[in-house]
Design a protein around this motif. Structure first.
Motif, PDB file in Angstrom:
ATOM      1  N   ALA A  82       8.185 -36.621  29.440  1.00  0.00           N
ATOM      2  CA  ALA A  82       8.375 -38.079  29.342  1.00  0.00           C
ATOM      3  C   ALA A  82       9.536 -38.525  30.227  1.00  0.00           C
ATOM      4  O   ALA A  82       9.444 -39.544  30.927  1.00  0.00           O
ATOM      5  CB  ALA A  82       8.611 -38.489  27.891  1.00  0.00           C
ATOM      6  N   CYS A  83      10.626 -37.763  30.226  1.00  0.00           N
ATOM      7  CA  CYS A  83      11.789 -38.105  31.058  1.00  0.00           C
ATOM      8  C   CYS A  83      11.460 -38.017  32.544  1.00  0.00           C
ATOM      9  O   CYS A  83      11.828 -38.895  33.330  1.00  0.00           O
ATOM     10  CB  CYS A  83      12.962 -37.186  30.731  1.00  0.00           C
ATOM     11  N   ARG A  84      10.748 -36.960  32.927  1.00  0.00           N
ATOM     12  CA  ARG A  84      10.370 -36.789  34.334  1.00  0.00           C
ATOM     13  C   ARG A  84       9.485 -37.941  34.794  1.00  0.00           C
ATOM     14  O   ARG A  84       9.702 -38.527  35.854  1.00  0.00           O
ATOM     15  CB  ARG A  84       9.641 -35.462  34.519  1.00  0.00           C
ATOM     16  N   ARG A  85       8.507 -38.281  33.963  1.00  0.00           N
ATOM     17  CA  ARG A  85       7.580 -39.360  34.324  1.00  0.00           C
ATOM     18  C   ARG A  85       8.261 -40.730  34.308  1.00  0.00           C
ATOM     19  O   ARG A  85       7.793 -41.667  34.954  1.00  0.00           O
ATOM     20  CB  ARG A  85       6.373 -39.347  33.395  1.00  0.00           C
ATOM     21  N   ALA A  86       9.389 -40.840  33.578  1.00  0.00           N
ATOM     22  CA  ALA A  86      10.149 -42.098  33.541  1.00  0.00           C
ATOM     23  C   ALA A  86      11.261 -42.106  34.590  1.00  0.00           C
ATOM     24  O   ALA A  86      12.174 -42.923  34.527  1.00  0.00           O
ATOM     25  CB  ALA A  86      10.719 -42.319  32.142  1.00  0.00           C
ATOM     26  N   SER A  87      11.201 -41.172  35.538  1.00  0.00           N
ATOM     27  CA  SER A  87      12.100 -41.117  36.697  1.00  0.00           C
ATOM     28  C   SER A  87      13.538 -40.736  36.390  1.00  0.00           C
ATOM     29  O   SER A  87      14.472 -41.199  37.042  1.00  0.00           O
ATOM     30  CB  SER A  87      12.073 -42.456  37.461  1.00  0.00           C
ATOM     31  N   ALA A  88      13.749 -39.861  35.405  1.00  0.00           N
ATOM     32  CA  ALA A  88      15.102 -39.347  35.167  1.00  0.00           C
ATOM     33  C   ALA A  88      15.558 -38.580  36.402  1.00  0.00           C
ATOM     34  O   ALA A  88      14.769 -37.892  37.060  1.00  0.00           O
ATOM     35  CB  ALA A  88      15.125 -38.436  33.944  1.00  0.00           C
ATOM     36  N   ALA A  89      16.834 -38.702  36.739  1.00  0.00           N
ATOM     37  CA  ALA A  89      17.377 -37.973  37.886  1.00  0.00           C
ATOM     38  C   ALA A  89      17.387 -36.476  37.619  1.00  0.00           C
ATOM     39  O   ALA A  89      17.114 -35.666  38.512  1.00  0.00           O
ATOM     40  CB  ALA A  89      18.788 -38.465  38.203  1.00  0.00           C
ATOM     41  N   SER A  90      17.714 -36.089  36.390  1.00  0.00           N
ATOM     42  CA  SER A  90      17.714 -34.683  36.000  1.00  0.00           C
ATOM     43  C   SER A  90      17.589 -34.592  34.489  1.00  0.00           C
ATOM     44  O   SER A  90      17.913 -35.537  33.769  1.00  0.00           O
ATOM     45  CB  SER A  90      18.997 -33.973  36.462  1.00  0.00           C
ATOM     46  N   VAL A  91      17.114 -33.444  34.029  1.00  0.00           N
ATOM     47  CA  VAL A  91      17.004 -33.181  32.603  1.00  0.00           C
ATOM     48  C   VAL A  91      17.646 -31.829  32.319  1.00  0.00           C
ATOM     49  O   VAL A  91      17.187 -30.795  32.814  1.00  0.00           O
ATOM     50  CB  VAL A  91      15.549 -33.178  32.106  1.00  0.00           C
ATOM     51  N   THR A  92      18.721 -31.854  31.555  1.00  0.00           N
ATOM     52  CA  THR A  92      19.375 -30.643  31.079  1.00  0.00           C
ATOM     53  C   THR A  92      18.983 -30.476  29.625  1.00  0.00           C
ATOM     54  O   THR A  92      19.139 -31.404  28.835  1.00  0.00           O
ATOM     55  CB  THR A  92      20.908 -30.754  31.195  1.00  0.00           C
ATOM     56  N   VAL A  93      18.452 -29.303  29.280  1.00  0.00           N
ATOM     57  CA  VAL A  93      18.103 -29.061  27.883  1.00  0.00           C
ATOM     58  C   VAL A  93      19.078 -28.059  27.289  1.00  0.00           C
ATOM     59  O   VAL A  93      19.421 -27.047  27.910  1.00  0.00           O
ATOM     60  CB  VAL A  93      16.636 -28.598  27.705  1.00  0.00           C
ATOM     61  N   VAL A  94      19.554 -28.387  26.111  1.00  0.00           N
ATOM     62  CA  VAL A  94      20.439 -27.510  25.348  1.00  0.00           C
ATOM     63  C   VAL A  94      19.580 -26.930  24.236  1.00  0.00           C
ATOM     64  O   VAL A  94      19.107 -27.669  23.365  1.00  0.00           O
ATOM     65  CB  VAL A  94      21.649 -28.276  24.782  1.00  0.00           C
ATOM     66  N   VAL A  95      19.343 -25.628  24.307  1.00  0.00           N
ATOM     67  CA  VAL A  95      18.450 -24.949  23.375  1.00  0.00           C
ATOM     68  C   VAL A  95      19.265 -23.877  22.641  1.00  0.00           C
ATOM     69  O   VAL A  95      19.330 -22.726  23.090  1.00  0.00           O
ATOM     70  CB  VAL A  95      17.245 -24.330  24.125  1.00  0.00           C
ATOM     71  N   PRO A  96      19.917 -24.262  21.523  1.00  0.00           N
ATOM     72  CA  PRO A  96      20.767 -23.293  20.826  1.00  0.00           C
ATOM     73  C   PRO A  96      20.008 -22.062  20.332  1.00  0.00           C
ATOM     74  O   PRO A  96      20.577 -20.990  20.256  1.00  0.00           O
ATOM     75  CB  PRO A  96      21.319 -24.080  19.640  1.00  0.00           C
ATOM     76  N   TYR A  97      18.740 -22.241  19.987  1.00  0.00           N
ATOM     77  CA  TYR A  97      17.901 -21.103  19.615  1.00  0.00           C
ATOM     78  C   TYR A  97      16.704 -21.119  20.553  1.00  0.00           C
ATOM     79  O   TYR A  97      15.926 -22.065  20.547  1.00  0.00           O
ATOM     80  CB  TYR A  97      17.438 -21.195  18.156  1.00  0.00           C
ATOM     81  N   PHE A  98      16.553 -20.065  21.350  1.00  0.00           N
ATOM     82  CA  PHE A  98      15.489 -19.982  22.337  1.00  0.00           C
ATOM     83  C   PHE A  98      14.345 -19.144  21.769  1.00  0.00           C
ATOM     84  O   PHE A  98      14.411 -17.912  21.741  1.00  0.00           O
ATOM     85  CB  PHE A  98      16.035 -19.365  23.626  1.00  0.00           C
ATOM     86  N   GLY A  99      13.303 -19.827  21.269  1.00  0.00           N
ATOM     87  CA  GLY A  99      12.145 -19.130  20.737  1.00  0.00           C
ATOM     88  C   GLY A  99      11.444 -18.320  21.812  1.00  0.00           C
ATOM     89  O   GLY A  99      11.499 -18.665  22.992  1.00  0.00           O
ATOM     90  N   TYR A 100      10.809 -17.270  21.421  1.00  0.00           N
ATOM     91  CA  TYR A 100      10.094 -16.331  22.287  1.00  0.00           C
ATOM     92  C   TYR A 100      11.019 -15.458  23.123  1.00  0.00           C
ATOM     93  O   TYR A 100      10.559 -14.685  23.962  1.00  0.00           O
ATOM     94  CB  TYR A 100       9.080 -17.039  23.205  1.00  0.00           C
ATOM     95  N   ALA A 101      12.327 -15.545  22.919  1.00  0.00           N
ATOM     96  CA  ALA A 101      13.260 -14.738  23.709  1.00  0.00           C
ATOM     97  C   ALA A 101      13.088 -13.240  23.452  1.00  0.00           C
ATOM     98  O   ALA A 101      13.392 -12.433  24.323  1.00  0.00           O
ATOM     99  CB  ALA A 101      14.703 -15.152  23.413  1.00  0.00           C
ATOM    100  N   ARG A 102      12.594 -12.875  22.277  1.00  0.00           N
ATOM    101  CA  ARG A 102      12.415 -11.446  21.992  1.00  0.00           C
ATOM    102  C   ARG A 102      11.244 -10.847  22.773  1.00  0.00           C
ATOM    103  O   ARG A 102      11.122  -9.639  22.890  1.00  0.00           O
ATOM    104  CB  ARG A 102      12.214 -11.236  20.491  1.00  0.00           C
ATOM    105  N   SER A 103      10.383 -11.705  23.280  1.00  0.00           N
ATOM    106  CA  SER A 103       9.253 -11.228  24.074  1.00  0.00           C
ATOM    107  C   SER A 103       9.647 -11.274  25.552  1.00  0.00           C
ATOM    108  O   SER A 103       9.144 -12.053  26.341  1.00  0.00           O
ATOM    109  CB  SER A 103       8.024 -12.106  23.817  1.00  0.00           C
TER     110      SER A 103
END
Length: 193
Positions: A82-103
């Motif tokens: 949604a942010c990309r399509r709304a023309s955000a300059a950049s998107v930084t995501v803060v993911v304190p728990y990264f699911g699938y990291a064990r794989s």
């Protein structure tokens, strides 16, 4: 120290996975969470609507992919898209728990490397920068084509745990991937692994 002007100050958004955490982080940063609305269609599909313009702005989204991992991951991906399509300059995501990291590697010939797949999905929808916390394995960074910052809570949590440490205390790693993290706690707490 950088002083933000209203035009270059990042917009801070809270994903629905942990609004309390996002609110606490926003409070510590002295910012407000930008408005957004998450809902579900009757079949369970996620719907995201940004409550403010992000055009030309840098966006920061806090969204753990904790259980239910698939739901929270789709919320993160949908929000980023949604942010990309709304023309955000950049998107930084803060993911304190990264699911699938064990794989993070193949344990057989007919299994996915899901951490790599999630990295590809995040890059494909427009994540520009990932910030995570004590990710399961440092090699996860290699799956991304964007900057990744893996921060650590070890110093803060070790300080909180120190008063509970006794002569009988020991640090236990639940699996081989957590051995590096267990070592870090053991060193700081001065107890065996």
């Amino acid at each position: 120290m950088h002083t933000w002007t209203s035009s270059d100050e990042p917009l801070f958004f809270a994903g629905p996975a942990n609004p309390g955490l996002a609110s606490a982080v926003a409070g510590e940063l002295g910012v407000e969470c930008a408005p957004s609305e998450f809902s579900r269609f009757p079949d369970g599909e996620v719907s995201v609507e940004l409550g403010t313009s992000v055009a030309g702005r840098n966006v920061v989204l806090l969204q753990p992919t904790s259980p239910p991992v698939n739901d929270h991951l789709m919320e993160l991906l949908s929000f980023t898209d949604a942010c990309r399509r709304a023309s955000a300059a950049s998107v930084t995501v803060v993911v304190p728990y990264f699911g699938y990291a064990r794989s993070d590697r193949r344990l057989g010939r007919r299994v996915p490397v899901s951490a790599s797949m999630v990295a590809e999905l995040m890059c494909a929808v427009g994540v520009h920068h990932l910030i995570t916390l004590d990710v399961h394995s440092p090699q996860i960074e290699g799956f991304f084509r964007i900057p990744v910052d893996d921060c650590s809570a070890v110093p803060v949590l070790s300080d909180a745990l120190a008063r509970h440490v006794t002569d009988q205390s020991v640090v236990v790693a639940p699996d081989l991937g957590a051995a590096r993290l267990a070592e870090a706690y053991a060193q700081r707490l001065k107890i065996p692994v």
